[in-house]
Design an enzyme around this catalytic site. Structure first.
Site, mmCIF file in Angstrom:
data_model
loop_
_atom_site.group_PDB
_atom_site.id
_atom_site.type_symbol
_atom_site.label_atom_id
_atom_site.label_comp_id
_atom_site.label_asym_id
_atom_site.label_seq_id
_atom_site.Cartn_x
_atom_site.Cartn_y
_atom_site.Cartn_z
ATOM 1 N N ASP A 10 0.852 -1.187 0.000
ATOM 2 C CA ASP A 10 0.000 0.000 0.000
ATOM 3 C C ASP A 10 0.886 1.234 0.000
ATOM 4 O O ASP A 10 1.762 1.375 0.867
ATOM 5 C CB ASP A 10 -0.904 0.005 1.231
ATOM 6 N N ASP A 132 -15.161 -3.104 -1.541
ATOM 7 C CA ASP A 132 -14.750 -2.846 -0.162
ATOM 8 C C ASP A 132 -15.996 -2.502 0.635
ATOM 9 O O ASP A 132 -16.655 -1.499 0.359
ATOM 10 C CB ASP A 132 -13.758 -1.686 -0.119
#
Length: 243
Positions: A10, A132
């Site tokens: 990330d 998500d």
């Protein structure tokens, strides 16, 4: 079915970070060399790497391009899947041309489904959907907003779109080392013909075993904080995935 593990990189401000529940102010910096991190994953034997441009997800456009390109250059033999800030065909095509194996469309699947469908058709086998969910409902804009669409309903809308995979994240568990959401992930995998990759909360090798044991045909899992914190050793994780 092969169960694939995706170690996660990330990116925030060019650094490798992990967040808690997607909160940008809850970032832990693990490395300042994303390319080196990717190379270490390749050396450990992983078959893919999962990269998220966190700044790009919030901005709606690529924001860590230099870091992503450095990763691509460091691991030419390792396929990279990339999400974050990909909201139009030009950006999608540019990343795929640059060497990204598969792009992940998150917010676009909710806010611009026509684009998401067009991308699946234009780049067969190279577009995944990032669903998500917060309390079951899909979140967008780097998880800053929550829609009124459930992950299951959105997945069903795209069942015939030709997506290569669905990356399903339970936001409440992401970065929390609390274990994956077996029930929701398995339910999603059974509901759609698209391969489902579990994300959020994986804390131990036992989670990999449990995902496979659901019998739902879950295709793989994202490895994040547990890998960086040393709670999961790459060799043990890969052995569990192959078992």
């Amino acid at each position: 079915m092969t169960f694939t593990l995706y170690p996660a990189i990330d990116l925030k401000g060019g650094q490798v970070v992990r967040l808690k529940r997607g909160e940008m102010d809850q970032a832990t910096v693990y490395a300042d060399d994303p390319a080196g991190q990717a190379a270490s994953f390749a050396a450990a034997g992983f078959a893919w790497v999962h990269v998220v441009d966190l700044d790009g997800a919030f901005a709606g456009r690529p924001a860590n391009a230099a870091a992503v390109k450095a990763i691509l250059g460091a691991v030419p033999g390792l396929p990279v899947q990339l999400g974050g800030g990909i909201r139009d065909m030009k950006t999608a095509g540019a990343w795929l041309e640059a060497g990204v194996a598969r792009i992940i469309l998150g917010s676009a699947a909710v806010k611009d489904p026509d684009f998401a469908r067009a991308a699946c058709k234009a780049f067969p086998g190279r577009v995944a959907l990032g669903l998500d969910a917060r309390d079951g409902f899909v979140a967008t804009e780097g998880w800053a907003e929550t829609s009124d669409v459930t992950a299951r309903d959105l997945a069903l809308r795209f069942a015939d779109a030709g997506a290569a995979a669905i990356v399903f994240t339970d936001i409440a568990r992401d970065g929390m080392l609390s274990g994956v959401n077996l029930e929701l992930t398995a339910d999603l995998a059974r509901a759609v013909p698209i391969p489902v990759i579990a994300s959020g909360g994986l804390a131990a090798v036992g989670d990999i075993v449990a995902l496979k044991a659901t019998g739902a045909g879950i295709a793989g899992a994202i490895l994040g904080r547990a890998l960086y914190d040393g709670r999961v050793e790459p060799a043990a994780a890969l052995a569990a995935a192959l078992a």
